[in-house]
Design a protein around this motif. Structure first.
Motif, PDB file in Angstrom:
ATOM      1  N   LEU A  97     -38.790  43.841 -45.278  1.00 40.77           N
ATOM      2  CA  LEU A  97     -39.994  44.430 -45.191  1.00 40.77           C
ATOM      3  C   LEU A  97     -40.633  43.552 -43.651  1.00 40.77           C
ATOM      4  CD1 LEU A  97     -42.253  44.132 -48.059  1.00 40.77           C
ATOM      5  CD2 LEU A  97     -40.522  45.579 -47.675  1.00 40.77           C
ATOM      6  N   SER A 101     -39.518  49.000 -40.616  1.00 39.83           N
ATOM      7  CA  SER A 101     -40.723  49.813 -41.042  1.00 39.83           C
ATOM      8  C   SER A 101     -40.380  51.017 -41.972  1.00 39.83           C
ATOM      9  CB  SER A 101     -41.599  50.189 -40.044  1.00 39.83           C
ATOM     10  OG  SER A 101     -42.315  51.345 -40.210  1.00 39.83           O
ATOM     11  N   ALA A 269     -45.772  42.802 -44.991  1.00 39.32           N
ATOM     12  CA  ALA A 269     -44.926  42.229 -44.157  1.00 39.32           C
ATOM     13  C   ALA A 269     -45.381  40.573 -43.633  1.00 39.32           C
ATOM     14  CB  ALA A 269     -44.819  42.997 -42.884  1.00 39.32           C
ATOM     15  N   GLU A 270     -46.607  40.753 -43.399  1.00 37.91           N
ATOM     16  CA  GLU A 270     -47.101  39.309 -42.859  1.00 37.91           C
ATOM     17  C   GLU A 270     -47.398  38.338 -44.048  1.00 37.91           C
ATOM     18  OE1 GLU A 270     -50.969  39.848 -41.271  1.00 37.91           O
ATOM     19  OE2 GLU A 270     -50.344  41.872 -40.509  1.00 37.91           O
TER      20      GLU A 270
ATOM     21  N   MET B   1     -63.456  38.780 -46.356  1.00 32.89           N
ATOM     22  CA  MET B   1     -62.323  39.257 -46.961  1.00 32.89           C
ATOM     23  C   MET B   1     -61.598  40.400 -46.242  1.00 32.89           C
ATOM     24  SD  MET B   1     -60.896  36.798 -48.781  1.00 32.89           S
ATOM     25  CE  MET B   1     -59.521  36.966 -49.781  1.00 32.89           C
ATOM     26  N   LYS B   2     -62.519  41.226 -46.014  1.00 35.96           N
ATOM     27  CA  LYS B   2     -62.147  42.779 -45.527  1.00 35.96           C
ATOM     28  C   LYS B   2     -61.632  42.704 -44.159  1.00 35.96           C
ATOM     29  CE  LYS B   2     -62.609  47.550 -46.167  1.00 35.96           C
ATOM     30  NZ  LYS B   2     -61.392  47.764 -46.889  1.00 35.96           N
ATOM     31  N   ARG B   3     -60.409  43.359 -44.341  1.00 31.71           N
ATOM     32  CA  ARG B   3     -59.671  43.316 -42.852  1.00 31.71           C
ATOM     33  C   ARG B   3     -59.918  44.546 -42.106  1.00 31.71           C
ATOM     34  NH1 ARG B   3     -54.282  40.114 -44.145  1.00 31.71           N
ATOM     35  NH2 ARG B   3     -54.281  39.824 -42.015  1.00 31.71           N
ATOM     36  N   ILE B   5     -58.353  47.606 -39.652  1.00 35.58           N
ATOM     37  CA  ILE B   5     -57.303  47.979 -39.087  1.00 35.58           C
ATOM     38  C   ILE B   5     -57.217  48.857 -38.160  1.00 35.58           C
ATOM     39  CG2 ILE B   5     -55.176  49.436 -40.052  1.00 35.58           C
ATOM     40  CD1 ILE B   5     -55.339  47.984 -42.666  1.00 35.58           C
ATOM     41  N   LYS B  27     -54.503  41.500 -32.591  1.00 35.98           N
ATOM     42  CA  LYS B  27     -53.951  41.013 -34.024  1.00 35.98           C
ATOM     43  C   LYS B  27     -54.201  39.425 -34.162  1.00 35.98           C
ATOM     44  CE  LYS B  27     -51.263  41.385 -37.488  1.00 35.98           C
ATOM     45  NZ  LYS B  27     -51.768  42.307 -38.762  1.00 35.98           N
ATOM     46  N   PHE B  29     -53.680  36.336 -37.093  1.00 35.37           N
ATOM     47  CA  PHE B  29     -52.957  36.218 -38.390  1.00 35.37           C
ATOM     48  C   PHE B  29     -53.990  34.835 -39.183  1.00 35.37           C
ATOM     49  CE2 PHE B  29     -49.029  37.345 -36.070  1.00 35.37           C
ATOM     50  CZ  PHE B  29     -48.839  38.325 -36.982  1.00 35.37           C
ATOM     51  N   ARG B  30     -53.700  35.235 -40.573  1.00 37.92           N
ATOM     52  CA  ARG B  30     -54.464  34.157 -41.268  1.00 37.92           C
ATOM     53  C   ARG B  30     -53.472  33.087 -41.823  1.00 37.92           C
ATOM     54  NH1 ARG B  30     -58.038  37.831 -45.167  1.00 37.92           N
ATOM     55  NH2 ARG B  30     -59.490  38.376 -43.809  1.00 37.92           N
ATOM     56  N   ALA B  90     -43.172  48.538 -33.833  1.00 43.74           N
ATOM     57  CA  ALA B  90     -42.023  49.053 -34.693  1.00 43.74           C
ATOM     58  C   ALA B  90     -43.064  49.349 -36.206  1.00 43.74           C
ATOM     59  CB  ALA B  90     -41.151  47.894 -34.901  1.00 43.74           C
ATOM     60  N   GLY B  91     -44.096  49.189 -36.267  1.00 48.31           N
ATOM     61  CA  GLY B  91     -44.857  49.513 -37.576  1.00 48.31           C
ATOM     62  C   GLY B  91     -44.730  48.538 -38.806  1.00 48.31           C
ATOM     63  N   THR B  92     -44.188  47.309 -38.595  1.00 51.58           N
ATOM     64  CA  THR B  92     -43.879  46.470 -39.612  1.00 51.58           C
ATOM     65  C   THR B  92     -45.427  45.720 -39.854  1.00 51.58           C
ATOM     66  OG1 THR B  92     -42.849  44.951 -38.050  1.00 51.58           O
ATOM     67  CG2 THR B  92     -41.526  45.972 -39.835  1.00 51.58           C
ATOM     68  N   TYR B  93     -45.972  45.401 -38.829  1.00 49.70           N
ATOM     69  CA  TYR B  93     -47.220  44.910 -38.759  1.00 49.70           C
ATOM     70  C   TYR B  93     -48.233  45.788 -38.555  1.00 49.70           C
ATOM     71  CZ  TYR B  93     -45.331  40.041 -38.827  1.00 49.70           C
ATOM     72  OH  TYR B  93     -44.744  38.896 -39.247  1.00 49.70           O
ATOM     73  N   TYR B  94     -49.635  45.833 -38.974  1.00 47.23           N
ATOM     74  CA  TYR B  94     -50.540  46.534 -38.601  1.00 47.23           C
ATOM     75  C   TYR B  94     -51.313  46.059 -37.465  1.00 47.23           C
ATOM     76  CZ  TYR B  94     -50.070  50.462 -41.595  1.00 47.23           C
ATOM     77  OH  TYR B  94     -49.630  51.916 -42.003  1.00 47.23           O
ATOM     78  N   ILE B 110     -35.590  44.312 -34.740  1.00 53.22           N
ATOM     79  CA  ILE B 110     -36.184  43.311 -34.726  1.00 53.22           C
ATOM     80  C   ILE B 110     -35.187  42.014 -34.705  1.00 53.22           C
ATOM     81  CG2 ILE B 110     -37.889  41.788 -35.499  1.00 53.22           C
ATOM     82  CD1 ILE B 110     -38.910  44.480 -34.523  1.00 53.22           C
TER      83      ILE B 110
END
Lengths: 272, 259
Positions: A97, A101, A269-270, B1-3, B5, B27, B29-30, B90-94, B110
């Motif tokens: 993941l 993607s 993924a994160e 909490m709402k993120r 996008i 972007k 990260f938490r 690449a689309g793995t992270y938003y 990657i």
């Protein structure tokens, strides 16, 4: 997004290859290999048979009770394997993941397909057992795929829902383990539902409103004996609608599971 | 909490000469600040009114436009956000904010050997890895021998991957990866594999990509490769693009970062 992307060529290839890998890896390094897919439920059946049929003498009045029991344990194993593998799928495949993607549901579905393959192999064993035991073959046997499919949808719904939460809170895996232990006794697998009905008809009816019970009883009805008590012939004489409650629960869980999964999957993924 | 996008869309527009447009990408990260993580900790945190995590800003407004046929380098120091940017492309992270439009099919590397499993044989891993790159069984059958020839590992194909040396694994992975076909290739640090002889092969592959006008986005630390292969480069520092354009100029700016 939408339907065309869901079943596009690349996703189909992925689904197939991941299922193959899961299946291979499951029995990697064991001497008996794939045979374990057969041996495990058969051994579980042997133990339950010894304890409940031979020692406690349960189920004497049900025809072909050993097959009846085997049918129940196999379908139960299918349900637990599907849900536990499905719930852990996202975490187990975290490396994928994070790096490529693709629609995340593929990981969950491929994990449950190993359980489906195992169940289908065991279904053949059940049929053989049934024939040896003197059950008359019938065309209705082919209908068992309907309740099996329903059971699969239920497992998938649970896997999607709990699997999404499991990414962040790994406690879910342990909670589900305990919960399935409890559920095992809430479903008429080792005891016949008639035993419950003798003491309390209401309790028996409640048990039959559980979609797992409904599916297992239906499978037994179709495969082994039409004397089986099912949700359809036992629940809801006055209020017809009750008969559909298990199916409704299944579809609702599937819908909720899919929605939650879809929403959460953007962050898998994160977080994984 | 709402993120929040951002948006990421993939289109197929053959008439446009743009491969990728990214606008104002943010972007963060938490990062969990508590040691334990699980349900108990989450409930505790909720009760005590603490968030239990810290926001780490990684990208702060990235704008890029990449044309078809460009060989683009993305450089920056460790932790500057370049890998995150690549993962978002690449689309793995938003992305948290901003919009990305990808025109055409995008193949991300990657990392080499994604999904490689030590318990499976080399052969099985080749098919699995191929599937992750979008190749069917039949397509893999057709290129199977070439892959092993290129990796120079033919004698090991039925060995389990755990018996390969790490160099051998990377060579195999690279040999599969270069079969991938897509309109846009995303490469993260895949140049540094194998011994000198294998490096040579890799270099030829990149030169070949450049000749064929393949759209490539390369994330690397090697200024030599940036100067050699890229038409254009971006330097990222602290989640922002601080220098872009001519690869030589950008590579020099990178070296000056710590001088």
């Amino acid at each position: 997004m939408g339907i065309p992307r869901v079943l596009n060529r690349r996703n189909r290839i992925l689904l197939k290859e991941l299922t193959k890998t899961d299946f291979k890896l499951r029995y990697q390094g064991s001497v008996l290999g794939y045979l374990w897919a057969l041996l495990r439920p058969l051994m579980m059946f042997a133990i339950l048979y010894l304890v409940f049929v031979k020692l406690l003498r349960i189920g004497g009045d049900i025809p072909h009770y050993p097959v009846y029991l085997l049918c129940g344990t196999t379908m139960w194993s299918f349900f637990t394997e599907c849900t536990s593998q499905g719930i852990q799928a996202i975490v187990n495949r975290g490396d994928l993941l994070r790096k490529i993607s693709f629609p995340k549901y593929i990981v969950v579905v491929s994990a449950t397909w190993t359980a489906v393959i195992n169940m289908l192999i065991n279904l053949v064993v059940i049929v053989l057992f049934a024939l040896i035991n003197g059950v008359t073959p019938s065309w209705s046997w082919f209908l068992v795929f309907l309740p099996i499919f329903e059971l699969y949808l239920l497992s998938l719904g649970i896997a999607f829902f709990l699997g999404s939460i499991n990414v962040k809170y790994r406690d879910i895996t342990s909670i589900w383990e305990v919960l399935t232990q409890a559920l095992f006794y809430a479903v008429p697998i080792i005891y016949p539902i008639t035993m419950v009905a003798e003491t309390s008809v209401t309790a028996a009816k409640i048990i039959l409103l559980n979609p797992i019970s409904q599916a297992i009883q239906d499978i037994r009805y179709l495969l082994i004996t039409d004397q089986t008590i099912t949700t359809w012939n036992y629940v809801g004489e006055q209020t017809f609608i009750w008969k559909f409650l298990p199916l409704f629960i299944t579809l609702t869980l599937l819908a909720i599971g899919a929605l939650v999964f879809r929403k959460r999957s953007k962050f898998f993924a994160e977080e994984v | 909490m709402k993120r929040s996008i951002g948006t990421r869309q993939e289109i197929e527009d053959a008439s446009s000469n743009i491969a990728i447009i990214a606008k104002n990408i943010h972007k963060s990260f938490r990062l969990p600040t508590e040691q334990a993580f699980g349900l108990k900790q989450a409930i505790f945190n909720r009760l005590r009114g603490i968030k239990g995590y810290k926001e780490q800003k990684v990208l702060r407004g990235i704008d890029l436009e990449i044309k078809k046929g460009e060989f683009v380098g993305i450089i920056g120091r460790n932790g500057s956000g370049k890998s995150t940017l690549l993962k978002i492309l690449a689309g793995t992270y938003y992305p948290e904010k901003g919009e990305i439009t990808i025109n055409g099919t995008l193949v991300p590397f990657i990392e080499l050997g994604v999904g490689f499993n030590p318990e499976l044989t080399g052969r099985e891993n080749v098919y699995l890895n191929g599937a992750l790159l979008g190749f069917s069984n039949e397509e893999m059958d057709a290129m199977y021998d070439d892959i092993w020839d290129f990796a120079e590992l033919k004698d090991f194909q039925d060995q389990k991957l755990k018996n390969y040396s790490s160099g051998m694994q990377v060579r195999l992975a690279f040999s599969i990866a270069i079969r991938a076909r897509g309109d846009i290739l995303l490469l993260d640090e895949v140049l540094a594999v194998g011994d000198a002889a294998f490096q040579e092969k890799c270099n030829n592959y990149f030169a070949d990509l450049k000749d064929k006008k393949q759209t490539v986005i390369l994330v690397t630390h090697s200024m030599e490769n940036v100067r050699k292969f890229c038409n254009r480069a971006f330097l990222i520092e602290n989640g922002k693009i601080i220098e872009e354009g001519d690869p030589k100029k950008v590579a020099d700016a990178y070296t000056k970062l710590w001088q």
